[in-house]
Design a protein around this motif. Structure first.
Motif, PDB file in Angstrom:
ATOM      1  N   HIS A  43      -5.116  -1.228   1.394  1.00 21.96           N
ATOM      2  CA  HIS A  43      -4.840   0.208   1.270  1.00 21.96           C
ATOM      3  C   HIS A  43      -5.692   0.997   2.243  1.00 21.96           C
ATOM      4  O   HIS A  43      -6.669   0.486   2.827  1.00 21.96           O
ATOM      5  N   PRO A  55       0.806  -1.229   0.000  1.00 24.25           N
ATOM      6  CA  PRO A  55       0.000   0.000   0.000  1.00 24.25           C
ATOM      7  C   PRO A  55       0.834   1.272   0.000  1.00 24.25           C
ATOM      8  O   PRO A  55       0.286   2.366  -0.131  1.00 24.25           O
ATOM      9  N   TRP A  97      -7.995  -2.219  -6.727  1.00 29.96           N
ATOM     10  CA  TRP A  97      -8.300  -1.248  -5.678  1.00 29.96           C
ATOM     11  C   TRP A  97      -9.606  -1.560  -4.952  1.00 29.96           C
ATOM     12  O   TRP A  97      -9.679  -1.578  -3.721  1.00 29.96           O
ATOM     13  N   CYS A 100      -0.433   2.940  -5.865  1.00 35.45           N
ATOM     14  CA  CYS A 100      -1.545   2.443  -5.051  1.00 35.45           C
ATOM     15  C   CYS A 100      -2.642   3.505  -5.022  1.00 35.45           C
ATOM     16  O   CYS A 100      -2.689   4.349  -4.128  1.00 35.45           O
TER      17      CYS A 100
END
Ligand code: SF4
Length: 270
Positions: A269, A250, A263, A255
């Protein structure tokens, strides 16, 4: 979802991204999760097409001018060969065209004359990596967007990079570039049976100020093959493929929803 490959063919040009975020790479290259590119990626594709046409023609002793290269850029920008999501970027098409024309022109007149190229986007001989436990990976393909050049120190691999962060404060950014350029160095050596002296980054910044810069020569090969004290990335990749482990990153500057096709489902993340 995990994926445990036993015999995989991998495009050499994607190997840098494998070391950037292996989880994202697995999603895109093993599980087929793709997303349409944004306009800035299309701008990069166009600039690469124009500059490669210029260098290829000069290598073949054919007539080509920076204006001709600009024509190749414009054609590529307006006729994408892949899906583009024009809403995925704040950039507008007219501004992308302006930026690309400046970069293509500056590359042809300011950067290309600095190099003595001997190959452009060269096809590479497949390189098999034995991961152990019956698992092999084979790197294949061409040296996408990179060149081979002769220098006073020997053969070098200049890699043309476009993007908003490729030039910082007037300097070509080599951070996180060794995995990709080292792969090209190794595969060139495997193909041509000749050692390389290093790699270079040619940065063409796709921001409104269109900065350009060329890095110093650096040895990316060492990062791939390792030292007596530390394993190289090839060894680490072999261990990861054998184990079927593709860890997330992340912290990657790619990212983001804009760049990563994983995603929406990735829990790692922020
Ligand atoms: S969202 Fe970030 S951490 Fe997750 S796969 Fe994509 S790049 Fe990797």
């Amino acid at each position: 979802m995990s994926y445990q490959p036993s015999n995989l063919s991998i495009r050499a040009s994607s190997f840098g991204k494998f070391f950037d975020c292996a989880y994202s790479w697995e999603g895109e290259h093993l599980l087929g999760k793709r997303k349409p590119a944004g306009l800035r990626a299309l701008l990069g594709t166009g600039v690469h097409a124009g500059t490669a046409a210029f260098d290829s023609a000069r290598l073949a002793n054919a007539d080509i001018s920076p204006d001709d290269a600009a024509g190749v850029f414009v054609d590529s920008l307006h006729h994408p060969e892949y899906d583009v999501d024009f809403s995925n970027d704040e950039l507008k098409l007219a501004e992308a065209e302006r930026i690309g024309l400046v970069l293509t022109s500056r590359y042809c007149t300011e950067i290309a004359p600095q190099f003595q190229y001997v190959a452009v986007e060269m096809r590479l001989e497949p390189l098999v990596i034995d991961c152990g436990g019956g698992t092999n990976i084979t790197l294949t393909g061409t040296m996408d967007r990179a060149r081979v050049a002769e220098s006073d120190d020997g053969t070098i691999i200049p890699d043309v990079k476009t993007g908003t962060r490729v030039v910082t404060n007037g300097v070509a950014n080599i951070k996180s570039r060794s995995a990709q350029t080292g792969t090209y160095q190794l595969m060139y050596e495997h193909t041509a049976r000749e050692r390389t002296a290093g790699a270079q980054i040619i940065g063409l910044g796709t921001t409104s100020k269109t900065p350009i810069a060329v890095s110093a020569v650096f040895d990316a090969r060492r990062v791939l093959v390792g030292t007596d004290e530390a394993p190289g990335l090839i060894q680490l990749a072999a261990d990861m493929f054998r184990a079927g482990l593709f860890p997330p990153n992340p912290q990657s500057y790619l990212c983001s929803k804009q760049y990563c096709s994983r995603w929406d489902s990735c829990i790692y993340h922020e």
